[in-house]
Design an enzyme around this catalytic site. Structure first.
Site, PDB file in Angstrom:
ATOM      1  N   SER A  43       0.874  -1.181   0.000  1.00 56.58           N
ATOM      2  CA  SER A  43       0.000   0.000   0.000  1.00 56.58           C
ATOM      3  C   SER A  43       0.904   1.222   0.000  1.00 56.58           C
ATOM      4  O   SER A  43       1.283   1.746   1.036  1.00 56.58           O
ATOM      5  CB  SER A  43      -0.927  -0.004   1.220  1.00 56.58           C
ATOM      6  N   HIS A 155      -2.676  -6.057   2.864  1.00 57.06           N
ATOM      7  CA  HIS A 155      -1.706  -7.027   3.358  1.00 57.06           C
ATOM      8  C   HIS A 155      -2.298  -8.416   3.553  1.00 57.06           C
ATOM      9  O   HIS A 155      -1.605  -9.321   4.024  1.00 57.06           O
ATOM     10  CB  HIS A 155      -1.107  -6.551   4.690  1.00 57.06           C
ATOM     11  N   GLU A 164      -3.727  -2.988   9.588  1.00 55.10           N
ATOM     12  CA  GLU A 164      -2.913  -3.556  10.662  1.00 55.10           C
ATOM     13  C   GLU A 164      -3.571  -3.321  12.021  1.00 55.10           C
ATOM     14  O   GLU A 164      -3.907  -2.185  12.370  1.00 55.10           O
ATOM     15  CB  GLU A 164      -1.514  -2.924  10.691  1.00 55.10           C
ATOM     16  N   GLU A 205       2.683  -9.562   6.693  1.00 55.92           N
ATOM     17  CA  GLU A 205       3.574  -9.195   7.787  1.00 55.92           C
ATOM     18  C   GLU A 205       3.513 -10.187   8.943  1.00 55.92           C
ATOM     19  O   GLU A 205       3.946  -9.889  10.056  1.00 55.92           O
ATOM     20  CB  GLU A 205       3.265  -7.774   8.255  1.00 55.92           C
ATOM     21  N   ASP A 241      -3.051   0.632  11.952  1.00 56.35           N
ATOM     22  CA  ASP A 241      -2.728   1.269  10.672  1.00 56.35           C
ATOM     23  C   ASP A 241      -3.947   1.061   9.796  1.00 56.35           C
ATOM     24  O   ASP A 241      -4.158  -0.027   9.259  1.00 56.35           O
ATOM     25  CB  ASP A 241      -1.486   0.653  10.037  1.00 56.35           C
ATOM     26  N   GLU A 282      -2.707   5.213  12.690  1.00 58.93           N
ATOM     27  CA  GLU A 282      -1.904   5.603  11.526  1.00 58.93           C
ATOM     28  C   GLU A 282      -2.780   5.656  10.274  1.00 58.93           C
ATOM     29  O   GLU A 282      -3.645   4.801  10.086  1.00 58.93           O
ATOM     30  CB  GLU A 282      -0.773   4.586  11.350  1.00 58.93           C
ATOM     31  N   ASP A 309       1.661   8.397   7.553  1.00 57.03           N
ATOM     32  CA  ASP A 309       2.531   7.545   6.720  1.00 57.03           C
ATOM     33  C   ASP A 309       2.414   8.006   5.273  1.00 57.03           C
ATOM     34  O   ASP A 309       3.246   8.755   4.771  1.00 57.03           O
ATOM     35  CB  ASP A 309       2.147   6.085   6.891  1.00 57.03           C
ATOM     36  N   LYS A 334       9.870   5.435   6.891  1.00 54.57           N
ATOM     37  CA  LYS A 334      10.205   4.334   5.980  1.00 54.57           C
ATOM     38  C   LYS A 334      11.309   4.815   5.054  1.00 54.57           C
ATOM     39  O   LYS A 334      11.096   5.712   4.235  1.00 54.57           O
ATOM     40  CB  LYS A 334       8.972   3.921   5.161  1.00 54.57           C
ATOM     41  N   HIS A 362       9.122  -1.021   8.990  1.00 48.61           N
ATOM     42  CA  HIS A 362       9.437  -1.914   7.871  1.00 48.61           C
ATOM     43  C   HIS A 362       8.496  -1.626   6.706  1.00 48.61           C
ATOM     44  O   HIS A 362       7.681  -0.699   6.750  1.00 48.61           O
ATOM     45  CB  HIS A 362       9.275  -3.362   8.322  1.00 48.61           C
ATOM     46  N   LYS A 385       7.756  -0.411  14.162  1.00 51.67           N
ATOM     47  CA  LYS A 385       6.790  -1.334  13.558  1.00 51.67           C
ATOM     48  C   LYS A 385       7.581  -2.291  12.680  1.00 51.67           C
ATOM     49  O   LYS A 385       8.215  -1.875  11.728  1.00 51.67           O
ATOM     50  CB  LYS A 385       5.822  -0.571  12.650  1.00 51.67           C
TER      51      LYS A 385
END
Length: 417
Positions: A43, A155, A164, A205, A241, A282, A309, A334, A362, A385
């Site tokens: 994403s 994800h 997340e 993840e 997230d 997030e 983010d 990131k 990550h 994270k």
């Protein structure tokens, strides 16, 4: 006396999704001194630095020969002969060589691979671990882990919109104790999902990826897992997230079968904050919904960490706008969103100088590279994270943090809002 770069080499390796990515070696005085591999997101924000892919048939269009060639044919020529421990000069040379606002010429996967490999080589030149090389005399700080134990969105192949659901073991005295509590909660969640016949696939993840009646059920399951593992919600909180850009279509947020405007979505989040131990949210709003972000931060920023983010993509220019508009109170970090170590550190410094928290992260497509663990400790970011405590691409980072913890006892706990 500092050593000088005598060569850079690069190759294609595979990331955790089985897609090609770039690995770079840095040679100093003719000897291999540093190696780094580059992650890749699923994403991704529209404003991120560009990841160079080959297109065409091989590797389903995801080949990285062009990025590999950018390292060996262009970046290497520019850096050979330069002192390996002048990270800023090296990165500025890479940025100038690329010459675009978003690394579109060389590719952020090429520029970052070279930058990180030089970072490792510089640390080796000074016989220092990377975390201490980055942190200098300030020393290190062990971060609170934000462990993604239930995966949704881009994800996972499930009906869950939120990307997340993380547990945050903030009420512990050491990193090791916090990590253990997070691991035990991960296994408790597995048991709770199995009990309800919902134990199925695993997300990118490492978290479980069940189909659920609603996104709020994800929160309920995390609370159940925390309590089943024997912890209180004072010790173990929750972070989300939402990755709302992924379900923002035609001016509305499509979540739980509803089409909501930003006001209604804010109401949904406020309701969750009232009933669950949520410490951090997030990407609660679309990457260009500045009004939605600012409104929610004014409304709830006193009681929850609000992390940008896709909004900031680790870039100083967008972060400066967010600071001015009070659009959040934390930035996700990131390294591949911006493309060099120096630019990453500059963004982190801008955030911290303006009272924003930094959360080192990550990507969903990872490798065994552990640089972000050292980066997080060395910059004293305080939060990391890096996925579930499962899959070696995720546990590699946790294991590196455990190694560092034998030298760094200072732990960023309790959780700082």
């Amino acid at each position: 006396m500092s050593g000088h770069i005598t060569g850079l080499d690069a190759r294609m390796i595979l990331d955790s999704r089985g897609n090609p990515t770039v690995e770079v070696d840095c040679y100093v005085d003719g000897v291999l001194a540093g190696r780094a591999a580059v992650p890749s997101g699923a994403s991704t924000g529209r404003h991120e630095a560009v990841e160079l892919r080959d297109g065409g048939q091989p590797w389903l269009g995801k080949g990285v020969d062009s990025a590999v060639n950018a390292v060996t044919e262009h970046i290497a020529q520019a850096l050979v002969g330069m002192p390996v421990d002048d990270q800023r000069m090296l990165d500025e040379t890479i940025v100038e060589l690329d010459g675009t606002a978003n690394k579109a010429r060389l590719g952020a996967n090429a520029t970052l691979g070279a930058s990180l490999a030089c970072l490792h080589a510089g640390a080796a030149q000074h016989e220092l671990p990377v975390w201490r090389y980055v942190g200098g005399v300030a020393g290190g700080l062990m971060p609170v882990p934000m462990m993604n134990i239930l995966n949704g969105g881009a994800h996972a192949a499930s009906n869950v919109d939120v990307q997340e659901f993380m547990v945050v073991p903030h009420g512990f005295d050491t990193f090791g104790e916090g990590l253990r509590a997070g691991v035990e909660t991960y296994h408790a969640l597995k048991g709770e999902l199995r009990k309800d016949g919902l134990l199925g696939g695993i997300g990118d993840e490492g978290g479980f990826a069940p189909n659920l009646p609603s996104n709020e059920d994800g929160l309920r399951y995390l609370v159940r897992a925390i309590e089943t593992a024997g912890y209180s919600t004072d010790q173990m909180g929750i972070a989300l997230d939402v990755a709302s850009t992924e379900f923002h279509k035609d001016g509305a947020y499509h979540i739980d079968g509803q089409a909501l405007d930003s006001e209604a979505l804010a109401d949904l989040y406020s309701g969750w904050l009232d009933h669950y131990p949520i410490l951090s949210i997030e990407d609660g709003f679309d990457e260009d919904d500045w009004h939605g972000w600012s409104h929610f931060t004014a409304r709830e920023g006193h009681r929850v960490q609000i992390v940008g983010d896709d909004l900031f993509v680790t870039q100083s220019e967008r972060l400066a706008r967010g600071i001015e508009m009070q659009a959040a109170n934390a930035m996700l970090v990131k390294v591949n969103q911006v493309g060099t170590v120096t630019e990453t550190l500059e963004s982190m410094d801008l955030a911290s100088r303006n009272g924003f928290n930094n959360v080192v992260s990550h990507r969903s497509g990872e490798t065994e590279d552990v640089t972000i663990a050292d980066l997080c400790v060395g910059t004293r970011a305080g939060q990391i994270k890096t996925g579930a405590p499962a899959r070696s691409d995720r546990t590699a980072k946790y294991n590196q943090l455990l190694r560092i913890a034998s030298e760094v006892s200072d732990y960023a706990s309790p959780f700082d809002l």
